[in-house]
Design a protein around this motif. Sequence first.
Motif, PDB file in Angstrom:
ATOM      1  N   THR A   9       6.896  40.777 -23.807  1.00  0.00           N
ATOM      2  CA  THR A   9       7.863  39.407 -23.827  1.00  0.00           C
ATOM      3  C   THR A   9       7.760  38.786 -25.116  1.00  0.00           C
ATOM      4  OG1 THR A   9       5.817  38.014 -23.399  1.00  0.00           O
ATOM      5  CG2 THR A   9       6.900  38.723 -21.554  1.00  0.00           C
ATOM      6  N   ASP A  10       7.401  39.379 -26.281  1.00  0.00           N
ATOM      7  CA  ASP A  10       7.220  39.113 -27.577  1.00  0.00           C
ATOM      8  C   ASP A  10       8.778  39.012 -28.076  1.00  0.00           C
ATOM      9  OD1 ASP A  10       5.924  38.210 -30.281  1.00  0.00           O
ATOM     10  OD2 ASP A  10       7.244  40.084 -30.713  1.00  0.00           O
ATOM     11  N   ARG A  11       8.884  37.878 -28.666  1.00  0.00           N
ATOM     12  CA  ARG A  11      10.430  37.729 -29.256  1.00  0.00           C
ATOM     13  C   ARG A  11      10.518  37.140 -30.647  1.00  0.00           C
ATOM     14  NH1 ARG A  11      11.595  36.376 -23.648  1.00  0.00           N
ATOM     15  NH2 ARG A  11      12.873  37.775 -22.723  1.00  0.00           N
ATOM     16  N   THR A  12       9.597  37.735 -31.293  1.00  0.00           N
ATOM     17  CA  THR A  12       9.531  37.274 -32.729  1.00  0.00           C
ATOM     18  C   THR A  12      10.946  37.762 -33.315  1.00  0.00           C
ATOM     19  OG1 THR A  12       7.098  37.921 -32.928  1.00  0.00           O
ATOM     20  CG2 THR A  12       8.199  38.002 -34.918  1.00  0.00           C
ATOM     21  N   TRP A  13      11.355  38.915 -33.094  1.00  0.00           N
ATOM     22  CA  TRP A  13      12.687  39.449 -33.540  1.00  0.00           C
ATOM     23  C   TRP A  13      13.645  38.265 -33.460  1.00  0.00           C
ATOM     24  CZ3 TRP A  13      17.040  39.835 -30.480  1.00  0.00           C
ATOM     25  CH2 TRP A  13      16.553  39.660 -29.068  1.00  0.00           C
ATOM     26  N   LEU A  14      13.820  37.512 -31.968  1.00  0.00           N
ATOM     27  CA  LEU A  14      14.762  36.617 -31.699  1.00  0.00           C
ATOM     28  C   LEU A  14      14.526  35.402 -32.868  1.00  0.00           C
ATOM     29  CD1 LEU A  14      17.108  36.222 -29.959  1.00  0.00           C
ATOM     30  CD2 LEU A  14      15.689  35.004 -28.371  1.00  0.00           C
ATOM     31  N   TRP A 131      -2.688  41.079 -42.756  1.00  0.00           N
ATOM     32  CA  TRP A 131      -1.848  42.136 -43.461  1.00  0.00           C
ATOM     33  C   TRP A 131      -0.625  41.896 -43.506  1.00  0.00           C
ATOM     34  CZ3 TRP A 131      -4.335  45.755 -45.944  1.00  0.00           C
ATOM     35  CH2 TRP A 131      -5.603  46.046 -45.722  1.00  0.00           C
ATOM     36  N   PHE A 132      -0.055  40.819 -42.733  1.00  0.00           N
ATOM     37  CA  PHE A 132       1.377  40.552 -42.757  1.00  0.00           C
ATOM     38  C   PHE A 132       1.623  39.085 -43.284  1.00  0.00           C
ATOM     39  CE2 PHE A 132       0.474  42.812 -38.811  1.00  0.00           C
ATOM     40  CZ  PHE A 132       1.300  44.108 -38.998  1.00  0.00           C
ATOM     41  N   ALA A 133       0.597  38.129 -43.094  1.00  0.00           N
ATOM     42  CA  ALA A 133       0.813  36.793 -43.687  1.00  0.00           C
ATOM     43  C   ALA A 133       0.650  36.452 -45.310  1.00  0.00           C
ATOM     44  CB  ALA A 133      -0.155  35.857 -42.942  1.00  0.00           C
ATOM     45  N   LEU A 134      -0.382  37.408 -45.767  1.00  0.00           N
ATOM     46  CA  LEU A 134      -0.645  37.411 -47.232  1.00  0.00           C
ATOM     47  C   LEU A 134       0.414  37.894 -48.092  1.00  0.00           C
ATOM     48  CD1 LEU A 134      -4.403  37.835 -47.431  1.00  0.00           C
ATOM     49  CD2 LEU A 134      -3.198  35.778 -47.518  1.00  0.00           C
ATOM     50  N   THR A 249       6.303  31.646 -37.191  1.00  0.00           N
ATOM     51  CA  THR A 249       6.670  30.921 -38.798  1.00  0.00           C
ATOM     52  C   THR A 249       6.726  31.826 -39.759  1.00  0.00           C
ATOM     53  OG1 THR A 249       5.643  29.028 -40.149  1.00  0.00           O
ATOM     54  CG2 THR A 249       3.984  30.699 -39.138  1.00  0.00           C
ATOM     55  N   LEU A 250       6.168  33.072 -39.408  1.00  0.00           N
ATOM     56  CA  LEU A 250       6.313  34.203 -40.411  1.00  0.00           C
ATOM     57  C   LEU A 250       7.808  34.697 -40.086  1.00  0.00           C
ATOM     58  CD1 LEU A 250       3.067  36.254 -40.890  1.00  0.00           C
ATOM     59  CD2 LEU A 250       4.146  34.323 -42.047  1.00  0.00           C
ATOM     60  N   ALA A 251       8.124  34.856 -38.684  1.00  0.00           N
ATOM     61  CA  ALA A 251       9.605  35.298 -38.698  1.00  0.00           C
ATOM     62  C   ALA A 251      10.398  34.366 -39.257  1.00  0.00           C
ATOM     63  CB  ALA A 251       9.668  35.318 -37.198  1.00  0.00           C
ATOM     64  N   GLU A 252      10.232  33.129 -39.607  1.00  0.00           N
ATOM     65  CA  GLU A 252      11.250  32.203 -39.977  1.00  0.00           C
ATOM     66  C   GLU A 252      11.520  32.490 -41.603  1.00  0.00           C
ATOM     67  OE1 GLU A 252      10.321  28.069 -39.078  1.00  0.00           O
ATOM     68  OE2 GLU A 252       9.758  28.770 -37.050  1.00  0.00           O
ATOM     69  N   VAL A 286       8.097  40.698 -42.319  1.00  0.00           N
ATOM     70  CA  VAL A 286       8.489  39.998 -41.088  1.00  0.00           C
ATOM     71  C   VAL A 286       8.941  41.259 -40.215  1.00  0.00           C
ATOM     72  CG1 VAL A 286      10.581  38.757 -40.169  1.00  0.00           C
ATOM     73  CG2 VAL A 286       9.537  38.183 -42.249  1.00  0.00           C
ATOM     74  N   VAL A 287       9.302  42.084 -40.567  1.00  0.00           N
ATOM     75  CA  VAL A 287       9.795  43.382 -39.728  1.00  0.00           C
ATOM     76  C   VAL A 287       8.517  43.992 -39.090  1.00  0.00           C
ATOM     77  CG1 VAL A 287      10.757  45.584 -39.485  1.00  0.00           C
ATOM     78  CG2 VAL A 287      12.004  43.632 -40.658  1.00  0.00           C
TER      79      VAL A 287
END
Length: 315
Positions: A9-14, A131-134, A249-252, A286-287
């Motif tokens: 159900t994750d919708r980070t891409w949306l 690993w993604f945020a920094l 918030t990272l996807a933004e 983000v990806v």
Amino acid sequence: MAEARTIRTDRTWLIALAASMWGLSAIWRDPLAKQFPSVAVVFWEHVVLVALVSPWLVGAIRAVLRASWRTRVSVLVIGAGSSALATTLFTSAFRLGDPITPQVLQKLQPLIALLLAALLLGERLRRSFAWFALPALVGAWLLSFPDPFAVGVTNLYAAGLALGAAALWAAGTVLGRAASAELAFTQVTTLRFAVGLVALAVIALVGDTPLRIGVGAAGSIVVLALVPGLLALLLYYRGLRTTPASRATLAELAFPMTAALVGVSVLGGSLDGSQWVGFAVVLASVVGLALHERAGERPAVAVSDRAEDAIPVRR
């Protein structure tokens, strides 16, 4: 159980798609901000938005009146702060410089949102999140300034307005997630615009701001309301219902990436070499986060995706 649900159900891409649409707003917002008061531009934008969502308005009001006090407060902050005041600050930032800077200076928004998500929603971050945020935050900084180690006073003043908007938008991300536990995404969107319109009317009255704009601006106002406004926020709140705020918030950060491309390709701006490096780093982060959270065995955010499961209702 929560981790297994994340994969489906994750919708980070949306969230990233909606944020990309916000970045398109500079095409119409930049010339409007140079002709009319910021409050006037955002006020009429909200007038169009409220007209568009009016079929949902009565049902949304009934739903929020039945909701918990936390949801009611969340809706008020989202509408008055994240929609009205933040958009006004953001539009004002265009008066101070180039069309890219006001939009890319959002690098503190993820940090604020992460803190609020932990304090208010109890979201827990695993080590893999770093690993993604920094890299995303470093990339956002590089993208923000031609020379990342020499920031001028003018840029800092414009950044103050942009970051004020970013703080309010960060609160909107977290509180929108909280409100999604009790309200449908169409209801959250509708209430955001309605409360925002009332807040803007008060801001204009207190500040004695003229709201009159030229007839020639009507087309740009309508497009702003339709694309970066209504369509983007419907997608955003649909995604936020099944995406933890820490992840959203990272996807933004797709927002400043799109804004940078618009600034270069449409508004006559430019990016230096280090800014293009920052663009690539943010894009990869983000990806990578979206792919990891959708298919990884251990998600970086250890919380149920579904807002109604992750956030207990307190009346």
